[in-house]
Design an enzyme around this catalytic site. Structure first.
Site, PDB file in Angstrom:
ATOM      1  N   HIS A  18      45.787  35.691  42.524  1.00  0.00           N
ATOM      2  CA  HIS A  18      46.392  36.834  42.208  1.00  0.00           C
ATOM      3  C   HIS A  18      46.301  37.283  40.723  1.00  0.00           C
ATOM      4  O   HIS A  18      45.901  38.126  40.213  1.00  0.00           O
ATOM      5  CB  HIS A  18      47.759  36.977  43.049  1.00  0.00           C
ATOM      6  CG  HIS A  18      47.855  37.049  44.489  1.00  0.00           C
ATOM      7  ND1 HIS A  18      48.529  36.357  45.053  1.00  0.00           N
ATOM      8  CD2 HIS A  18      46.984  37.933  45.422  1.00  0.00           C
ATOM      9  CE1 HIS A  18      48.309  36.493  46.416  1.00  0.00           C
ATOM     10  NE2 HIS A  18      47.240  37.483  46.564  1.00  0.00           N
ATOM     11  N   LYS A  42      52.437  40.828  58.710  1.00  0.00           N
ATOM     12  CA  LYS A  42      52.361  39.598  58.446  1.00  0.00           C
ATOM     13  C   LYS A  42      53.939  39.006  58.706  1.00  0.00           C
ATOM     14  O   LYS A  42      54.681  40.056  58.042  1.00  0.00           O
ATOM     15  CB  LYS A  42      51.909  39.070  57.115  1.00  0.00           C
ATOM     16  CG  LYS A  42      50.399  39.085  57.029  1.00  0.00           C
ATOM     17  CD  LYS A  42      49.856  38.805  55.833  1.00  0.00           C
ATOM     18  CE  LYS A  42      48.564  39.012  55.565  1.00  0.00           C
ATOM     19  NZ  LYS A  42      48.259  38.676  53.941  1.00  0.00           N
ATOM     20  N   ARG A  91      37.465  37.081  46.947  1.00  0.00           N
ATOM     21  CA  ARG A  91      37.287  35.673  46.847  1.00  0.00           C
ATOM     22  C   ARG A  91      36.239  35.046  47.439  1.00  0.00           C
ATOM     23  O   ARG A  91      35.373  34.335  46.601  1.00  0.00           O
ATOM     24  CB  ARG A  91      38.713  34.942  47.318  1.00  0.00           C
ATOM     25  CG  ARG A  91      39.772  35.200  46.503  1.00  0.00           C
ATOM     26  CD  ARG A  91      41.166  34.571  47.532  1.00  0.00           C
ATOM     27  NE  ARG A  91      40.880  35.382  48.718  1.00  0.00           N
ATOM     28  CZ  ARG A  91      41.744  34.983  49.940  1.00  0.00           C
ATOM     29  NH1 ARG A  91      42.430  33.688  49.685  1.00  0.00           N
ATOM     30  NH2 ARG A  91      41.781  35.582  50.837  1.00  0.00           N
ATOM     31  N   SER A 129      48.090  32.611  49.881  1.00  0.00           N
ATOM     32  CA  SER A 129      49.434  32.418  49.918  1.00  0.00           C
ATOM     33  C   SER A 129      49.777  31.402  50.842  1.00  0.00           C
ATOM     34  O   SER A 129      50.778  30.755  50.646  1.00  0.00           O
ATOM     35  CB  SER A 129      50.197  33.735  50.093  1.00  0.00           C
ATOM     36  OG  SER A 129      49.743  34.507  48.863  1.00  0.00           O
TER      37      SER A 129
HETATM   38  N1  COA Z   1      43.821  35.188  45.095  1.00  0.00           N
HETATM   39  C1  COA Z   1      44.494  34.143  45.979  1.00  0.00           C
HETATM   40  N2  COA Z   1      44.894  34.634  47.166  1.00  0.00           N
HETATM   41  C2  COA Z   1      44.430  35.824  47.623  1.00  0.00           C
HETATM   42  C3  COA Z   1      43.618  36.891  46.588  1.00  0.00           C
HETATM   43  C4  COA Z   1      43.500  36.195  45.298  1.00  0.00           C
HETATM   44  N3  COA Z   1      42.758  36.918  44.149  1.00  0.00           N
HETATM   45  N4  COA Z   1      43.448  37.927  47.209  1.00  0.00           N
HETATM   46  C5  COA Z   1      43.724  37.893  48.334  1.00  0.00           C
HETATM   47  N5  COA Z   1      44.484  36.750  48.575  1.00  0.00           N
HETATM   48  C6  COA Z   1      44.982  36.243  49.746  1.00  0.00           C
HETATM   49  C7  COA Z   1      46.487  36.260  49.876  1.00  0.00           C
HETATM   50  O1  COA Z   1      47.035  35.010  49.202  1.00  0.00           O
HETATM   51  C8  COA Z   1      46.725  36.410  51.264  1.00  0.00           C
HETATM   52  O2  COA Z   1      46.618  35.214  51.928  1.00  0.00           O
HETATM   53  P1  COA Z   1      47.680  34.768  53.456  1.00  0.00           P
HETATM   54  O3  COA Z   1      46.874  35.558  54.334  1.00  0.00           O
HETATM   55  O4  COA Z   1      47.075  33.189  53.341  1.00  0.00           O
HETATM   56  O5  COA Z   1      48.731  35.051  53.085  1.00  0.00           O
HETATM   57  C9  COA Z   1      45.412  37.054  51.710  1.00  0.00           C
HETATM   58  O6  COA Z   1      44.363  36.854  50.748  1.00  0.00           O
HETATM   59  C10 COA Z   1      45.598  38.611  51.899  1.00  0.00           C
HETATM   60  O7  COA Z   1      46.753  38.950  50.791  1.00  0.00           O
HETATM   61  P2  COA Z   1      46.970  40.100  49.784  1.00  0.00           P
HETATM   62  O8  COA Z   1      45.642  40.297  48.856  1.00  0.00           O
HETATM   63  O9  COA Z   1      48.171  39.802  49.224  1.00  0.00           O
HETATM   64  O10 COA Z   1      46.595  41.357  50.872  1.00  0.00           O
HETATM   65  P3  COA Z   1      47.632  41.732  52.090  1.00  0.00           P
HETATM   66  O11 COA Z   1      46.388  41.731  53.006  1.00  0.00           O
HETATM   67  O12 COA Z   1      48.760  40.767  52.056  1.00  0.00           O
HETATM   68  O13 COA Z   1      47.733  43.261  51.507  1.00  0.00           O
HETATM   69  C11 COA Z   1      48.199  45.341  52.012  1.00  0.00           C
HETATM   70  C12 COA Z   1      47.612  44.229  52.316  1.00  0.00           C
HETATM   71  C13 COA Z   1      49.669  45.211  51.780  1.00  0.00           C
HETATM   72  C14 COA Z   1      47.878  45.899  50.516  1.00  0.00           C
HETATM   73  C15 COA Z   1      47.934  46.347  53.153  1.00  0.00           C
HETATM   74  O14 COA Z   1      48.330  45.603  54.229  1.00  0.00           O
HETATM   75  C16 COA Z   1      48.751  47.631  52.832  1.00  0.00           C
HETATM   76  O15 COA Z   1      48.303  48.468  52.278  1.00  0.00           O
HETATM   77  N6  COA Z   1      49.802  47.659  53.512  1.00  0.00           N
HETATM   78  C17 COA Z   1      50.621  48.944  53.571  1.00  0.00           C
HETATM   79  C18 COA Z   1      50.388  49.661  54.977  1.00  0.00           C
HETATM   80  C19 COA Z   1      49.062  50.489  54.871  1.00  0.00           C
HETATM   81  O16 COA Z   1      48.947  51.350  54.161  1.00  0.00           O
HETATM   82  N7  COA Z   1      48.182  50.075  55.796  1.00  0.00           N
HETATM   83  C20 COA Z   1      46.976  50.613  56.021  1.00  0.00           C
HETATM   84  C21 COA Z   1      45.762  49.736  55.342  1.00  0.00           C
HETATM   85  S1  COA Z   1      44.332  50.412  55.502  1.00  0.00           S
END
Ligand code: COA
Length: 160
Positions: A18, A42, A91, A129
């Site tokens: 990240h 999640k 990634r 994560s």
């Molecule tokens: N390096 C390391 N890990 C990464 C990464 C990077 N550059 N990019 C993504 N990841 C990993 C994260 O660690 C996470 O891993 P995990 O599943 O093992 O915990 C996974 O990829 C996804 O995480 P993240 O990038 O934090 O995205 P997310 O899916 O958790 O976040 C939101 C998504 C919060 C942005 C999205 O759910 C959201 O917008 N929520 C608000 C409600 C909404 O608007 N919903 C409609 C969406 S269309």
């Protein structure tokens, strides 16, 4: 015109992967907002306050990065802050389908908001994560996976 990007995620916890995306974004945009999602489908290990603390410690020293949290739909938050650029990290190919779906859903709901993708350094491509949480919970060394300023804050959670 000031160019601002929002990098949103659960960050449970924030990892070096990240941080790599944040640093890249901070070099391109005038300002970057690291937005920690309060509500997520999640089940999370770290509370919002803890995820914010870890994120703030991790980006300390990056002058044009702000850490914030948001609830509800991401597009509503972006609109409320009068912004229009979302940054996401890709990634590996396996990220694509999920990111594609999210970017197109957000575009359908808010056509004025654009999603931009960046690739982290390949050494971070396998880090997530949940891997960090699992290794830490089982007593493994997570030093290479998370920012040094965040290490103690993350490990505190897993101390018996
Ligand atoms: N390096 C390391 N890990 C990464 C990464 C990077 N550059 N990019 C993504 N990841 C990993 C994260 O660690 C996470 O891993 P995990 O599943 O093992 O915990 C996974 O990829 C996804 O995480 P993240 O990038 O934090 O995205 P997310 O899916 O958790 O976040 C939101 C998504 C919060 C942005 C999205 O759910 C959201 O917008 N929520 C608000 C409600 C909404 O608007 N919903 C409609 C969406 S269309």
């Amino acid at each position: 015109m000031t160019r601002v990007a929002i990098y949103a995620g659960t960050f449970d916890p924030l990892t070096n992967g990240h941080l790599d995306i944040i640093v890249r974004s901070a070099e391109i945009f005038d300002r970057v907002i690291l937005a920690v999602a309060k509500s997520t489908p999640k089940s999370v290990t770290f509370s919002v306050a803890e995820r914010l603390q870890i994120a703030r410690a991790s980006v300390k020293g990056l002058k044009n990065v702000e850490v914030d949290s948001f609830g509800g739909l991401l597009i509503d938050y972006v609109r409320a802050r009068k912004m229009r650029i979302l940054v996401r990290g890709l990634r590996a190919y396996s990220d694509f389908e999920y990111e594609f779906q999210m970017a197109l859903t957000n575009r359908k709901l808010a056509p004025e908001i654009e999603t931009i993708f960046m690739m982290p350094k390949e050494i971070h491509s396998y880090v997530s994560s949940s891997i960090v949480r699992e290794v830490a919970a089982l007593g493994g060394n997570i030093r290479d996976f998370v920012p040094p300023q965040a290490l103690a804050l993350i490990l505190k959670k897993f101390k018996k």
